[in-house]
Design a protein around this motif. Structure first.
Motif, PDB file in Angstrom:
ATOM      1  N   LYS A 190      32.906  55.908  47.795  1.00  0.00           N
ATOM      2  CA  LYS A 190      32.823  56.176  49.243  1.00  0.00           C
ATOM      3  C   LYS A 190      32.875  54.899  50.086  1.00  0.00           C
ATOM      4  O   LYS A 190      32.150  54.746  51.057  1.00  0.00           O
ATOM      5  N   THR A 191      33.765  53.974  49.692  1.00  0.00           N
ATOM      6  CA  THR A 191      33.957  52.752  50.474  1.00  0.00           C
ATOM      7  C   THR A 191      35.365  52.679  51.045  1.00  0.00           C
ATOM      8  O   THR A 191      35.761  51.666  51.590  1.00  0.00           O
ATOM      9  N   ASP A 192      36.124  53.774  50.947  1.00  0.00           N
ATOM     10  CA  ASP A 192      37.525  53.767  51.361  1.00  0.00           C
ATOM     11  C   ASP A 192      37.686  53.486  52.848  1.00  0.00           C
ATOM     12  O   ASP A 192      38.658  52.865  53.261  1.00  0.00           O
ATOM     13  N   ALA A 193      36.721  53.924  53.664  1.00  0.00           N
ATOM     14  CA  ALA A 193      36.821  53.709  55.108  1.00  0.00           C
ATOM     15  C   ALA A 193      36.737  52.230  55.467  1.00  0.00           C
ATOM     16  O   ALA A 193      37.290  51.806  56.484  1.00  0.00           O
ATOM     17  N   GLN A 194      36.097  51.409  54.648  1.00  0.00           N
ATOM     18  CA  GLN A 194      35.946  49.988  54.943  1.00  0.00           C
ATOM     19  C   GLN A 194      37.062  49.144  54.337  1.00  0.00           C
ATOM     20  O   GLN A 194      37.165  47.966  54.624  1.00  0.00           O
ATOM     21  N   GLN A 195      37.885  49.720  53.470  1.00  0.00           N
ATOM     22  CA  GLN A 195      38.873  48.948  52.727  1.00  0.00           C
ATOM     23  C   GLN A 195      40.290  49.306  53.157  1.00  0.00           C
ATOM     24  O   GLN A 195      40.578  50.451  53.448  1.00  0.00           O
ATOM     25  N   GLY A 196      41.158  48.329  53.113  1.00  0.00           N
ATOM     26  CA  GLY A 196      42.579  48.559  53.307  1.00  0.00           C
ATOM     27  C   GLY A 196      43.291  48.445  51.975  1.00  0.00           C
ATOM     28  O   GLY A 196      42.674  48.262  50.926  1.00  0.00           O
ATOM     29  N   ILE A 197      44.603  48.529  52.001  1.00  0.00           N
ATOM     30  CA  ILE A 197      45.382  48.508  50.762  1.00  0.00           C
ATOM     31  C   ILE A 197      45.240  47.174  50.032  1.00  0.00           C
ATOM     32  O   ILE A 197      45.139  47.135  48.817  1.00  0.00           O
ATOM     33  N   LEU A 198      45.198  46.081  50.777  1.00  0.00           N
ATOM     34  CA  LEU A 198      45.084  44.765  50.142  1.00  0.00           C
ATOM     35  C   LEU A 198      43.754  44.623  49.415  1.00  0.00           C
ATOM     36  O   LEU A 198      43.707  44.156  48.279  1.00  0.00           O
ATOM     37  N   LEU A 199      42.678  45.060  50.037  1.00  0.00           N
ATOM     38  CA  LEU A 199      41.360  44.982  49.397  1.00  0.00           C
ATOM     39  C   LEU A 199      41.277  45.946  48.211  1.00  0.00           C
ATOM     40  O   LEU A 199      40.649  45.624  47.206  1.00  0.00           O
ATOM     41  N   ASN A 200      41.940  47.102  48.302  1.00  0.00           N
ATOM     42  CA  ASN A 200      41.985  48.013  47.163  1.00  0.00           C
ATOM     43  C   ASN A 200      42.660  47.353  45.968  1.00  0.00           C
ATOM     44  O   ASN A 200      42.201  47.488  44.833  1.00  0.00           O
ATOM     45  N   ILE A 201      43.753  46.633  46.206  1.00  0.00           N
ATOM     46  CA  ILE A 201      44.451  45.936  45.126  1.00  0.00           C
ATOM     47  C   ILE A 201      43.557  44.863  44.521  1.00  0.00           C
ATOM     48  O   ILE A 201      43.432  44.754  43.297  1.00  0.00           O
ATOM     49  N   VAL A 202      42.906  44.080  45.375  1.00  0.00           N
ATOM     50  CA  VAL A 202      42.024  43.015  44.896  1.00  0.00           C
ATOM     51  C   VAL A 202      40.874  43.604  44.081  1.00  0.00           C
ATOM     52  O   VAL A 202      40.564  43.114  42.988  1.00  0.00           O
ATOM     53  N   VAL A 203      40.258  44.661  44.589  1.00  0.00           N
ATOM     54  CA  VAL A 203      39.150  45.301  43.871  1.00  0.00           C
ATOM     55  C   VAL A 203      39.626  45.840  42.526  1.00  0.00           C
ATOM     56  O   VAL A 203      38.944  45.691  41.512  1.00  0.00           O
ATOM     57  N   GLY A 204      40.813  46.446  42.496  1.00  0.00           N
ATOM     58  CA  GLY A 204      41.341  46.979  41.248  1.00  0.00           C
ATOM     59  C   GLY A 204      41.657  45.904  40.227  1.00  0.00           C
ATOM     60  O   GLY A 204      41.341  46.043  39.043  1.00  0.00           O
ATOM     61  N   VAL A 205      42.273  44.803  40.670  1.00  0.00           N
ATOM     62  CA  VAL A 205      42.626  43.720  39.745  1.00  0.00           C
ATOM     63  C   VAL A 205      41.367  43.012  39.248  1.00  0.00           C
ATOM     64  O   VAL A 205      41.210  42.774  38.040  1.00  0.00           O
ATOM     65  N   VAL A 206      40.446  42.701  40.155  1.00  0.00           N
ATOM     66  CA  VAL A 206      39.194  42.063  39.741  1.00  0.00           C
ATOM     67  C   VAL A 206      38.389  43.028  38.863  1.00  0.00           C
ATOM     68  O   VAL A 206      37.789  42.614  37.863  1.00  0.00           O
ATOM     69  N   GLY A 207      38.416  44.307  39.208  1.00  0.00           N
ATOM     70  CA  GLY A 207      37.759  45.312  38.373  1.00  0.00           C
ATOM     71  C   GLY A 207      38.367  45.377  36.981  1.00  0.00           C
ATOM     72  O   GLY A 207      37.664  45.554  35.995  1.00  0.00           O
ATOM     73  N   GLY A 208      39.689  45.216  36.896  1.00  0.00           N
ATOM     74  CA  GLY A 208      40.354  45.190  35.602  1.00  0.00           C
ATOM     75  C   GLY A 208      39.923  44.000  34.771  1.00  0.00           C
ATOM     76  O   GLY A 208      39.704  44.115  33.558  1.00  0.00           O
ATOM     77  N   LEU A 209      39.787  42.860  35.420  1.00  0.00           N
ATOM     78  CA  LEU A 209      39.310  41.666  34.718  1.00  0.00           C
ATOM     79  C   LEU A 209      37.872  41.863  34.240  1.00  0.00           C
ATOM     80  O   LEU A 209      37.531  41.537  33.100  1.00  0.00           O
ATOM     81  N   LEU A 210      37.051  42.411  35.123  1.00  0.00           N
ATOM     82  CA  LEU A 210      35.651  42.666  34.784  1.00  0.00           C
ATOM     83  C   LEU A 210      35.539  43.686  33.652  1.00  0.00           C
ATOM     84  O   LEU A 210      34.831  43.472  32.664  1.00  0.00           O
ATOM     85  N   GLY A 211      36.268  44.799  33.778  1.00  0.00           N
ATOM     86  CA  GLY A 211      36.240  45.826  32.738  1.00  0.00           C
ATOM     87  C   GLY A 211      36.781  45.308  31.415  1.00  0.00           C
ATOM     88  O   GLY A 211      36.224  45.591  30.352  1.00  0.00           O
ATOM     89  N   GLY A 212      37.875  44.550  31.462  1.00  0.00           N
ATOM     90  CA  GLY A 212      38.449  43.976  30.247  1.00  0.00           C
ATOM     91  C   GLY A 212      37.504  43.007  29.567  1.00  0.00           C
ATOM     92  O   GLY A 212      37.366  42.995  28.343  1.00  0.00           O
ATOM     93  N   PHE A 213      36.833  42.196  30.379  1.00  0.00           N
ATOM     94  CA  PHE A 213      35.860  41.247  29.837  1.00  0.00           C
ATOM     95  C   PHE A 213      34.708  41.972  29.158  1.00  0.00           C
ATOM     96  O   PHE A 213      34.307  41.623  28.049  1.00  0.00           O
ATOM     97  N   LEU A 214      34.178  42.992  29.823  1.00  0.00           N
ATOM     98  CA  LEU A 214      33.040  43.730  29.263  1.00  0.00           C
ATOM     99  C   LEU A 214      33.426  44.487  27.990  1.00  0.00           C
ATOM    100  O   LEU A 214      32.669  44.512  27.024  1.00  0.00           O
ATOM    101  N   LEU A 215      34.617  45.098  27.995  1.00  0.00           N
ATOM    102  CA  LEU A 215      35.059  45.808  26.797  1.00  0.00           C
ATOM    103  C   LEU A 215      35.301  44.847  25.638  1.00  0.00           C
ATOM    104  O   LEU A 215      34.951  45.151  24.493  1.00  0.00           O
ATOM    105  N   ALA A 216      35.910  43.702  25.924  1.00  0.00           N
ATOM    106  CA  ALA A 216      36.144  42.705  24.878  1.00  0.00           C
ATOM    107  C   ALA A 216      34.818  42.169  24.333  1.00  0.00           C
ATOM    108  O   ALA A 216      34.705  41.873  23.146  1.00  0.00           O
ATOM    109  N   ALA A 217      33.818  42.072  25.201  1.00  0.00           N
ATOM    110  CA  ALA A 217      32.507  41.560  24.778  1.00  0.00           C
ATOM    111  C   ALA A 217      31.821  42.489  23.781  1.00  0.00           C
ATOM    112  O   ALA A 217      31.030  42.033  22.957  1.00  0.00           O
ATOM    113  N   VAL A 218      32.132  43.775  23.857  1.00  0.00           N
ATOM    114  CA  VAL A 218      31.533  44.717  22.914  1.00  0.00           C
ATOM    115  C   VAL A 218      32.470  45.045  21.750  1.00  0.00           C
ATOM    116  O   VAL A 218      32.215  45.960  20.973  1.00  0.00           O
TER     117      VAL A 218
END
Length: 90
Positions: free
Chosen positions: A25-53
């Motif tokens: 429920k943060t879509d109202a505060q975000q634009g397309i550019l921030l969505n891309i940044v959140v998704g890419v950084v989220g991918g790095l974060l998720g990939g790091f956490l999955l690799a750690a386990v």
């Protein structure tokens, strides 16, 4: 996820960031550019956490990468809301 290339990162990151912003429920505060940044950084974060386990994240493919980005983006948005004290808009 490294095999996807920059265009793949942008497409998957943007889509995952947008869906995560709907879930969190943060879509109202975000634009397309921030969505891309959140998704890419989220991918790095998720990939790091999955690799750690011990999960092999390198050979996952598009769907695995998307769900990794989505989960990481949701986690990232949750942490941002937790530390900034922002509540979701109704």
């Amino acid at each position: 996820m490294l095999g996807l290339g920059i265009i793949g990162w942008i497409i998957i990151g943007g889509l995952a960031g947008w869906i995560a912003s709907k879930f969190m429920k943060t879509d109202a505060q975000q634009g397309i550019l921030l969505n891309i940044v959140v998704g890419v950084v989220g991918g790095l974060l998720g990939g790091f956490l999955l690799a750690a386990v011990g999960v092999d994240v390198a050979g996952g493919g598009w769907f695995f990468s998307f769900f990794t980005c989505l989960a990481g983006a949701c986690l990232l948005l949750y942490l941002v809301k937790l530390f900034t004290g922002r509540k979701s808009a109704h």
